[in-house]
Design a protein around this motif. Structure first.
Motif, PDB file in Angstrom:
ATOM      1  N   THR A   1      61.044  36.665   6.788  1.00 51.84           N
ATOM      2  CA  THR A   1      59.749  36.736   7.464  1.00 51.84           C
ATOM      3  C   THR A   1      59.354  35.395   8.077  1.00 51.84           C
ATOM      4  O   THR A   1      58.250  35.258   8.603  1.00 51.84           O
ATOM      5  N   THR A   2      60.257  34.421   8.010  1.00 50.92           N
ATOM      6  CA  THR A   2      59.986  33.107   8.618  1.00 50.92           C
ATOM      7  C   THR A   2      61.125  32.781   9.573  1.00 50.92           C
ATOM      8  O   THR A   2      61.533  33.613  10.365  1.00 50.92           O
ATOM      9  N   ASP A   3      61.671  31.586   9.496  1.00 48.79           N
ATOM     10  CA  ASP A   3      62.753  31.173  10.381  1.00 48.79           C
ATOM     11  C   ASP A   3      63.998  32.024  10.110  1.00 48.79           C
ATOM     12  O   ASP A   3      64.534  32.010   8.996  1.00 48.79           O
TER      13      ASP A   3
ATOM     14  N   THR B   1      61.342  38.891  10.613  1.00 48.44           N
ATOM     15  CA  THR B   1      61.893  38.218  11.787  1.00 48.44           C
ATOM     16  C   THR B   1      63.414  38.350  11.875  1.00 48.44           C
ATOM     17  O   THR B   1      63.999  38.061  12.911  1.00 48.44           O
ATOM     18  N   ALA B   2      64.048  38.761  10.758  1.00 50.81           N
ATOM     19  CA  ALA B   2      65.499  38.920  10.743  1.00 50.81           C
ATOM     20  C   ALA B   2      65.871  39.865   9.612  1.00 50.81           C
ATOM     21  O   ALA B   2      65.146  39.990   8.615  1.00 50.81           O
TER      22      ALA B   2
ATOM     23  N   VAL C   1      66.361  46.008  -1.580  1.00 47.47           N
ATOM     24  CA  VAL C   1      65.757  45.171  -0.544  1.00 47.47           C
ATOM     25  C   VAL C   1      65.266  43.872  -1.176  1.00 47.47           C
ATOM     26  O   VAL C   1      64.555  43.898  -2.184  1.00 47.47           O
ATOM     27  N   TYR C   2      65.631  42.760  -0.600  1.00 47.61           N
ATOM     28  CA  TYR C   2      65.086  41.497  -1.078  1.00 47.61           C
ATOM     29  C   TYR C   2      64.906  40.523   0.078  1.00 47.61           C
ATOM     30  O   TYR C   2      65.503  40.681   1.143  1.00 47.61           O
ATOM     31  N   ASP C   3      64.029  39.552  -0.173  1.00 48.78           N
ATOM     32  CA  ASP C   3      63.772  38.569   0.875  1.00 48.78           C
ATOM     33  C   ASP C   3      64.811  37.465   0.834  1.00 48.78           C
ATOM     34  O   ASP C   3      65.517  37.283  -0.163  1.00 48.78           O
ATOM     35  N   ALA C   4      64.898  36.721   1.907  1.00 46.51           N
ATOM     36  CA  ALA C   4      65.939  35.707   2.050  1.00 46.51           C
ATOM     37  C   ALA C   4      65.808  34.596   1.018  1.00 46.51           C
ATOM     38  O   ALA C   4      66.786  33.900   0.728  1.00 46.51           O
ATOM     39  N   ASP C   5      64.630  34.413   0.433  1.00 43.99           N
ATOM     40  CA  ASP C   5      64.445  33.372  -0.581  1.00 43.99           C
ATOM     41  C   ASP C   5      65.250  33.639  -1.846  1.00 43.99           C
ATOM     42  O   ASP C   5      65.511  32.724  -2.629  1.00 43.99           O
TER      43      ASP C   5
END
Length: 375
Positions: A94-96, A134-135, A233-237
Motif C-alpha cells: 500500500t506504499t512504495d 499500489t502493488a 493474503v499478507y502485506d509486504a511488511d
C-alpha cells in the motif's frame, strides 16, 4: 528416539520409519501440544529470500502433496485428511511498490512462481481487499494445512509401521546409547532433538548447546464468515518481519480463511522468553492492520485469540543434522514460524543423512557447526 511430537518431530519420525528405521517418539505433553498447536499452518514460498531456506521450502512444497497421497493410500482418507489447501497467496503493498516487485523478481530467478499483477486483477482474486493497494504479487504455490492434523497424520503412519508414541514422557539426558527420561531409560542408537523452542534446553542437557530462542506470536480467530478471504493474503511488511532479528514487538498483516469459515489474523513476533501472557495491545494492533487490508472485517466478531512460541535461530536458518560434538545426537529445530511448510523436506533430509543416503538437498547450510551460527 525422536524427542518432540510436533510437526517437525513427526515428519522426522515418518521419514525415518519409511526408511525402515525403528522409531519411538517421546513428548512431555503429547502430539502437537507446543508450537504446532499454536500456529496457522502456513506452507509458504512467498516470504523467503533466495537461499537455503527457500530451497528447503520449495522441496517441501513439492513433496507434501506426494506424501499426502501416499499416506492416504496407507492410512485411508479418514486418518490422512490434513485439510490441505493449495489456495495460493497474494502479497500486496500500500506504499512504495518498488521493494515488493524487486523481491518478487529475485524469487522468480530462484524458480518461484511469483506473478506481478495489477490492482484490478488483485480485486478479482480478492473482491473484499482494500482499494488502497499500489502493488500485488500472486503466488500460486502457497498453501495451508491444519497443523495439528498434519502432525497426527504423520505419527499415525509411524505407529502403523510399528513405531511408538510415548506421551507425557520428559527427556532428561542421555547415558551411553540410551535416552534418560522421567519414565526410565530407553536404549537407542540415535536421538533426534525436535523440541522446537525448547530444543536448547534438551541440547544443553545432552552436552551440546545450541542458541535456539523462543519468539512469541499471537493470532486472532474470527467467527465464521462466508467468502470474505479466498487466499492467504499478507502485506509486504510481513517479509521484513520474518527476516528481522529484532527482539522488540513487530506486527504485520496476514489474513486467511479456514475450511470452517473462520478467519485467522496475524502476525506478531516478539522475543519475551517463555512469557505466555496474551497482550491485548498486540491483538488490537493486529486487528487494526487487518481491517485496513480487509475493511469488512470491522463488522466481524473475534471468537478467540491464541499464542505460541516459535524456535528462532540468530541466523534465521534451521539446524538439521548430526551434532559433531556428540555423535548420535541429531537436531531438527530452529524453523521459527516456517516449520509447517519446511517439515516434510526437513524430515526427509534428516532421514537421508542418518541412513547414509544421498541427500536431496545440500545439508551444509543447516549444519549445527556452521560459521554463522557459531558467531
Amino acid at each position: 528416539m525422536v524427542v518432540g511430537a510436533g510437526a517437525i518431530g513427526a515428519a522426522c519420525a515418518e521419514a525415518l520409519s519409511a526408511a525402515g528405521v525403528a522409531v519411538t517418539v517421546v513428548d512431555r505433553s503429547g502430539p502437537a501440544a507446543g508450537t504446532t498447536g499454536a500456529c496457522e499452518g502456513n506452507v509458504l514460498v512467498s516470504d523467503k529470500e533466495p537461499g537455503p531456506e527457500l530451497e528447503l521450502a520449495q522441496a517441501s512444497r513439492r513433496q507434501l502433496p506426494e506424501l499426502l497421497a501416499k499416506l492416504a493410500d496407507e492410512l485411508g482418507p479418514e486418518l490422512s485428511d490434513v485439510e490441505w489447501e493449495p489456495k495460493g497467496g497474494l502479497v500486496v503493498g500500500t506504499t512504495d511498490p518498488g521493494p515488493l516487485r524487486e523481491f518478487a523478481a529475485r524469487q522468480r530467478e530462484a524458480g518461484v512462481q511469483a506473478h506481478q499483477i495489477t490492482a484490478q486483477e488483485a480485486f478479482e482474486l480478492e473482491p473484499n481487499l482494500t482499494r488502497e493497494i499500489t502493488a500485488a504479487v500472486h503466488y500460486p504455490e502457497d498453501g495451508q494445512v491444519q497443523p495439528v492434523l498434519l502432525a497426527t497424520t504423520l505419527l499415525s503412519a509411524v505407529r502403523q509401521r510399528g513405531g511408538q508414541l510415548l506421551s507425557g514422557v520428559t527427556a532428561l539426558g542421555a547415558t551411553g546409547k540410551a535416552l534418560v527420561t522421567d519414565s526410565g531409560t530407553i536404549a537407542c542408537d540415535h536421538i533426534v532433538n525436535a523440541c522446537g523452542p525448547w530444543a536448547g534446553e534438551l541440547a544443553a542437557r545432552l552436552g551440546a548447546p545450541i542458541p535456539v530462542l523462543p519468539r512469541r506470536g499471537l493470532i486472532l480467530v474470527t467467527t465464521p464468515v462466508a467468502d470474505l478471504v479466498r487466499h492467504k493474503v499478507y502485506d509486504a511488511d510481513y517479509v521484513g518481519a520474518v527476516a528481522s532479528g529484532d527482539a522488540d514487538l513487530q506486527t504485520s498483516t496476514v489474513v486467511e480463511s479456514t475450511p470452517a469459515g473462520t478467519v485467522l489474523i496475524g502476525s506478531s513476533r516478539q522475543r519475551v522468553g517463555f512469557d505466555d501472557t496474551i497482550q491485548v495491545d498486540v491483538l488490537r494492533e493486529l486487528a487494526a492492520k487487518a481491517i485496513r487490508l480487509f475493511p469488512k472485517l470491522a463488522t466481524v466478531n473475534v471468537m478467540r485469540a491464541y499464542g505460541g512460541f516459535r524456535p528462532y535461530m540468530p541466523d534465521h536458518l534451521p539446524v538439521i543434522g548430526e551434532d559433531p560434538r556428540r555423535p548420535g545426537l541429531w537436531h531438527a529445530t530452529g524453523h521459527e514460524g516456517a516449520g509447517i511448510g519446511l517439515a516434510v523436506a526437513t524430515g526427509r533430509l534428516l532421514a537421508e543423512l542418518m541412513t547414509g543416503q544421498n541427500p536431496h538437498l545440500d545439508p551444509t547450510p543447516f549444519r549445527v557447526d556452521r560459521p554463522g551460527l557459531a558467531a
